[in-house]
Structure formats: structure tokens, C-alpha cells
Design a protein around this motif. Structure first.
Motif, PDB file in Angstrom:
ATOM      1  N   UNK A 123     -49.200   5.168 -63.599  1.00 47.24           N
ATOM      2  CA  UNK A 123     -48.925   3.908 -62.431  1.00 47.24           C
ATOM      3  C   UNK A 123     -50.221   2.250 -62.621  1.00 47.24           C
ATOM      4  N   UNK A 124     -50.865   3.146 -63.803  1.00 45.83           N
ATOM      5  CA  UNK A 124     -51.890   1.880 -63.774  1.00 45.83           C
ATOM      6  C   UNK A 124     -52.593   1.903 -62.814  1.00 45.83           C
ATOM      7  N   UNK A 125     -53.277   2.515 -62.366  1.00 50.06           N
ATOM      8  CA  UNK A 125     -54.327   2.530 -61.266  1.00 50.06           C
ATOM      9  C   UNK A 125     -54.962   3.096 -60.525  1.00 50.06           C
ATOM     10  N   UNK A 126     -55.747   3.349 -59.533  1.00 50.81           N
ATOM     11  CA  UNK A 126     -57.443   4.508 -59.281  1.00 50.81           C
ATOM     12  C   UNK A 126     -56.617   5.816 -59.343  1.00 50.81           C
ATOM     13  N   UNK A 127     -58.395   6.148 -59.296  1.00 49.38           N
ATOM     14  CA  UNK A 127     -58.370   7.757 -59.203  1.00 49.38           C
ATOM     15  C   UNK A 127     -59.515   7.883 -58.190  1.00 49.38           C
ATOM     16  N   UNK A 128     -59.489   8.438 -57.280  1.00 51.51           N
ATOM     17  CA  UNK A 128     -61.111   8.405 -56.161  1.00 51.51           C
ATOM     18  C   UNK A 128     -61.312  10.032 -56.193  1.00 51.51           C
ATOM     19  N   UNK A 129     -62.443  10.281 -56.187  1.00 52.30           N
ATOM     20  CA  UNK A 129     -62.274  11.911 -55.938  1.00 52.30           C
ATOM     21  C   UNK A 129     -63.476  12.446 -54.460  1.00 52.30           C
ATOM     22  N   UNK A 130     -62.964  12.854 -53.661  1.00 49.25           N
ATOM     23  CA  UNK A 130     -63.815  12.941 -52.475  1.00 49.25           C
ATOM     24  C   UNK A 130     -64.716  14.445 -53.359  1.00 49.25           C
ATOM     25  N   UNK A 131     -65.836  14.295 -52.710  1.00 53.05           N
ATOM     26  CA  UNK A 131     -66.631  15.892 -53.399  1.00 53.05           C
ATOM     27  C   UNK A 131     -67.119  16.636 -52.050  1.00 53.05           C
ATOM     28  N   UNK A 132     -67.509  17.956 -52.305  1.00 51.14           N
ATOM     29  CA  UNK A 132     -67.743  18.791 -51.081  1.00 51.14           C
ATOM     30  C   UNK A 132     -68.192  18.262 -49.686  1.00 51.14           C
ATOM     31  N   UNK A 133     -68.749  16.957 -49.549  1.00 45.90           N
ATOM     32  CA  UNK A 133     -69.521  16.534 -48.609  1.00 45.90           C
ATOM     33  C   UNK A 133     -68.821  15.606 -47.473  1.00 45.90           C
ATOM     34  N   UNK A 134     -67.450  15.551 -48.447  1.00 43.93           N
ATOM     35  CA  UNK A 134     -66.817  14.461 -47.830  1.00 43.93           C
ATOM     36  C   UNK A 134     -66.806  13.328 -48.445  1.00 43.93           C
ATOM     37  N   UNK A 135     -68.225  12.409 -49.231  1.00 40.82           N
ATOM     38  CA  UNK A 135     -68.040  11.549 -49.882  1.00 40.82           C
ATOM     39  C   UNK A 135     -67.100  11.011 -51.149  1.00 40.82           C
ATOM     40  N   UNK A 136     -66.587  10.306 -51.238  1.00 37.95           N
ATOM     41  CA  UNK A 136     -66.371  10.098 -52.501  1.00 37.95           C
ATOM     42  C   UNK A 136     -67.693   9.743 -53.617  1.00 37.95           C
ATOM     43  N   UNK A 137     -67.227  10.884 -55.019  1.00 36.79           N
ATOM     44  CA  UNK A 137     -68.260  11.200 -55.944  1.00 36.79           C
ATOM     45  C   UNK A 137     -67.609  10.683 -57.163  1.00 36.79           C
ATOM     46  N   UNK A 138     -66.469  10.201 -57.054  1.00 34.67           N
ATOM     47  CA  UNK A 138     -66.028   8.934 -58.174  1.00 34.67           C
ATOM     48  C   UNK A 138     -65.212   8.900 -58.426  1.00 34.67           C
ATOM     49  N   UNK A 139     -64.962   7.836 -59.402  1.00 37.45           N
ATOM     50  CA  UNK A 139     -63.921   7.058 -58.891  1.00 37.45           C
ATOM     51  C   UNK A 139     -64.147   6.182 -60.498  1.00 37.45           C
ATOM     52  N   UNK A 140     -62.469   5.975 -60.827  1.00 41.42           N
ATOM     53  CA  UNK A 140     -61.788   5.728 -62.516  1.00 41.42           C
ATOM     54  C   UNK A 140     -60.809   5.028 -62.292  1.00 41.42           C
ATOM     55  N   UNK A 141     -60.989   3.974 -63.380  1.00 39.28           N
ATOM     56  CA  UNK A 141     -59.458   2.604 -62.795  1.00 39.28           C
ATOM     57  C   UNK A 141     -58.371   3.126 -64.272  1.00 39.28           C
ATOM     58  N   UNK A 142     -57.699   3.520 -64.072  1.00 36.04           N
ATOM     59  CA  UNK A 142     -56.279   2.967 -65.209  1.00 36.04           C
ATOM     60  C   UNK A 142     -55.512   2.164 -65.311  1.00 36.04           C
ATOM     61  N   UNK A 143     -56.414   1.277 -65.016  1.00 34.75           N
ATOM     62  CA  UNK A 143     -54.975  -0.415 -64.212  1.00 34.75           C
ATOM     63  C   UNK A 143     -55.709  -1.467 -65.543  1.00 34.75           C
ATOM     64  N   UNK A 144     -55.393  -2.545 -65.192  1.00 34.99           N
ATOM     65  CA  UNK A 144     -55.840  -3.257 -66.157  1.00 34.99           C
ATOM     66  C   UNK A 144     -57.216  -4.641 -65.207  1.00 34.99           C
ATOM     67  N   UNK A 145     -57.909  -3.751 -65.334  1.00 34.69           N
ATOM     68  CA  UNK A 145     -59.560  -4.192 -65.158  1.00 34.69           C
ATOM     69  C   UNK A 145     -60.135  -4.895 -66.162  1.00 34.69           C
TER      70      UNK A 145
END
Length: 75
Positions: A45-67
């Protein structure tokens, strides 16, 4: 650009959820498996991926769009 994909913790495992969706796309047992699924959707989908950690905070973000490369300065 498609919907950003989120990997979030659930009581019974890890959910892959599209941004603003009320329901999860899928729920799996491991975070690793959820990341794999969400990454593939984000790439398609050429969008972003955001991953939540075990503590509830987002720990990772990757973009697969047109940056822009290099990124523009935000002033």
C-alpha cells in the motif's frame, strides 16, 4: 498511499490493524509474525508501519511510501 499499518499488543497476542480501522486485520501469537504481515501490507500500500512495544510505546516506524530522499527540513 494506503492506510498506515499498526502492530499493537492484545491480551491474546499481537494485532495488525489499519489506521482508523475499528477491527484488526488479524491477530497472531507473536510480535515477529505480526510485523511480517504488517510490513507486507505496508509495502503493498506504500504506507507506514508502526510497531508498539510491550510497554505500550511505539518502538519502531518504517515508511514504504514516497519519502523524499534526502528528507526535507521542517522549519
Amino acid at each position: 498511499m494506503g492506510k498506515n499499518q499498526y502492530v499493537v499488543r492484545r491480551d491474546n497476542g499481537w494485532a495488525v490493524k489499519g489506521e482508523n480501522n475499528s477491527r484488526a486485520t488479524t491477530v497472531v501469537k507473536t510480535q515477529k509474525e505480526a510485523i511480517k504481515i504488517a510490513r507486507e501490507i505496508a509495502r503493498n500500500q506504500s504506507s507506514e508501519l508502526r510497531v508498539q512495544g510491550k510497554n505500550g510505546l511505539f518502538r519502531m516506524c518504517n515508511s514504504y511510501g514516497n519519502d523524499p530522499c534526502p528528507p526535507k527540513d521542517h522549519k
